[in-house]
Write a protein that holds these residues in place. Structure first.
Motif, PDB file in Angstrom:
ATOM      1  N   UNK B 103       0.974  -1.253  -0.139  1.00  0.00           N
ATOM      2  CA  UNK B 103       0.245  -0.042   0.072  1.00  0.00           C
ATOM      3  C   UNK B 103       1.012   1.265   0.157  1.00  0.00           C
ATOM      4  N   UNK B 106       2.408   1.678  -3.273  1.00  0.00           N
ATOM      5  CA  UNK B 106       1.598   2.199  -4.460  1.00  0.00           C
ATOM      6  C   UNK B 106       1.194   3.613  -4.155  1.00  0.00           C
ATOM      7  N   UNK B 107       1.167   4.068  -2.788  1.00  0.00           N
ATOM      8  CA  UNK B 107       0.724   5.534  -2.525  1.00  0.00           C
ATOM      9  C   UNK B 107       1.728   6.570  -3.016  1.00  0.00           C
ATOM     10  N   UNK B 110       1.736   6.719  -6.817  1.00  0.00           N
ATOM     11  CA  UNK B 110       0.624   7.356  -7.606  1.00  0.00           C
ATOM     12  C   UNK B 110       0.647   8.863  -7.072  1.00  0.00           C
ATOM     13  N   UNK B 128       4.340   1.901 -13.195  1.00  0.00           N
ATOM     14  CA  UNK B 128       3.986   1.357 -11.647  1.00  0.00           C
ATOM     15  C   UNK B 128       4.753  -0.040 -11.895  1.00  0.00           C
ATOM     16  N   UNK B 146      -1.200  -4.502  -3.981  1.00  0.00           N
ATOM     17  CA  UNK B 146      -1.574  -4.087  -5.131  1.00  0.00           C
ATOM     18  C   UNK B 146      -0.791  -5.036  -6.065  1.00  0.00           C
TER      19      UNK B 146
END
Lengths: 244, 244
Positions: B103, B106-107, B110, B128, B146
């Motif tokens: 997480x 990923x955050x 992004x 990504x 993810x």
């Protein structure tokens, strides 16, 4: 004497035709059972579909699929019987699929977020799992698929909660780490899970019949070392029979 | 007469201890083989670890794991032998894991995107997968995981490219759709894959020994209908023997 053994690997459904599976032949678990059976022990054996399993009148086999089914089965058994020891060698999924989004669905949702607020936070991400899609079988009509997985409950932690007096043996498998790191991580998992022993092993040392394993106690002391699955099984059984 | 059959389900590795697996018992494939064996046929049988497999001197079994291994194995066989027919009943993964991000990772990524440009596009998303992480075994130390998957190559499409004259039977499994939709989607897949026949079936009609299947030809005509696996196997074998 009554012993509970878990072995094999759980599978978590993605949709009706796909699952995420943790590899495990179940061989180590079945060797532990075989070693216990020489000592007139009654065994409840919780395992998965493709794992090896011991055959004996003194073994009752329970087959489960996913982590939730494992948790339910263990709770039932731990409420029904008192176990002298629990050996939890099953490879349990740490994560279970919560949502799958096509590239298009994912982009739409992420860009909606951005319009409303920035930066995106962990709390926002949980909303991603609320996108409405039909989940029976994921369509192959997208270039990328975003699979969002959430943590499964730590099944091992319910064992001592239900039976504080049982002797619990956990397992910690890492991949390609130094021995010091392996032992440290294994001891930490022992504390977290209230285990009495943990068998620490590294995937890179498992091949061609070899399987290096360290049995560690609460103090972090290596109480035994083994170089193949038969030795690991004997080490665990000998240690438990001495402790009981 | 020489026939190539694929059966079982492929597995795509996520990391060293986890895979995404397509469920398939391989029963239908082994019944098709058994039905062919009554007619003095030589069979090359490509299958996966946990699938049922036919036992006969006239069957050579090839075991594969993932979609790429299947593609390689089929290419090899199609270059070595001329097949009168190919029955491709294996459940093949449409997607293979490309990257897993915690997480937190990923955050971070992004939010880096957002700072630079908006809205995010499909092209951005491919970046990504370039985040550097250690992939030997995914750490469980994150609330969400993810998993980004990419499309696998359509293995079935290489069959007619290598052997235009073979008779190709494809399979289309959908979940819980109307018969009209099932037949339309199956016929479309037949055209895309240059198959001669496609066996259309729906998971909701597969239970308790029952298994409804429709064999469809290039014109979209239902050339036969079956209500269980034995009938499906016989229908396919009879149709192919007539055509050859």
């Amino acid at each position: 004497m009554r012993i509970l053994i878990t072995a094999g690997g759980t599978s978590e459904k993605i949709d009706e035709v796909r699952s995420i599976t943790n590899h495990s032949t179940g061989k180590l678990g079945s060797l532990i059972a075989a070693s216990f059976l020489k000592h007139n022990v009654t065994i409840d054996y919780v395992t998965t579909a493709h794992a090896l399993r011991p055959q004996s009148d003194n073994v009752t086999v329970y087959e489960i699929g996913d982590t939730q089914a494992l948790a339910d089965q263990l709770q039932k058994l731990l409420q029904q019987h008192t176990y002298d020891a629990v050996i939890h060698s099953m490879a349990v999924s740490d994560f279970t699929p919560e949502k799958s989004l096509s590239q298009e669905e994912f982009l739409t949702k992420i860009n909606q977020f951005i319009e409303n607020k920035q930066p995106i936070t962990a709390a926002d991400l949980t909303q991603l799992t609320e996108v409405t899609t039909r989940e029976t079988k994921i369509s192959s009509n997208t270039d990328q698929l975003f699979l969002i997985l959430k943590k499964t409950p730590k099944v091992i932690q319910q064992i001592k909660q239900l039976q504080p007096n049982t002797i619990l043996v956990g397992f910690k498998l890492l991949v390609d780490v130094e021995k010091e790191e392996l032992l440290a991580v294994a001891q930490k998992s022992l504390m977290t899970n209230q285990a009495d022993f943990v068998l620490a092993n590294d995937l890179t040392s498992i091949h061609h019949g070899q399987h290096t394993g360290y049995l560690i106690n609460k103090e972090g002391t290596i109480t035994g070392e083994a170089t193949n699955k038969e030795e690991i099984a004997q080490l665990i059984v000998k240690t438990l029979l001495n402790a009981l």
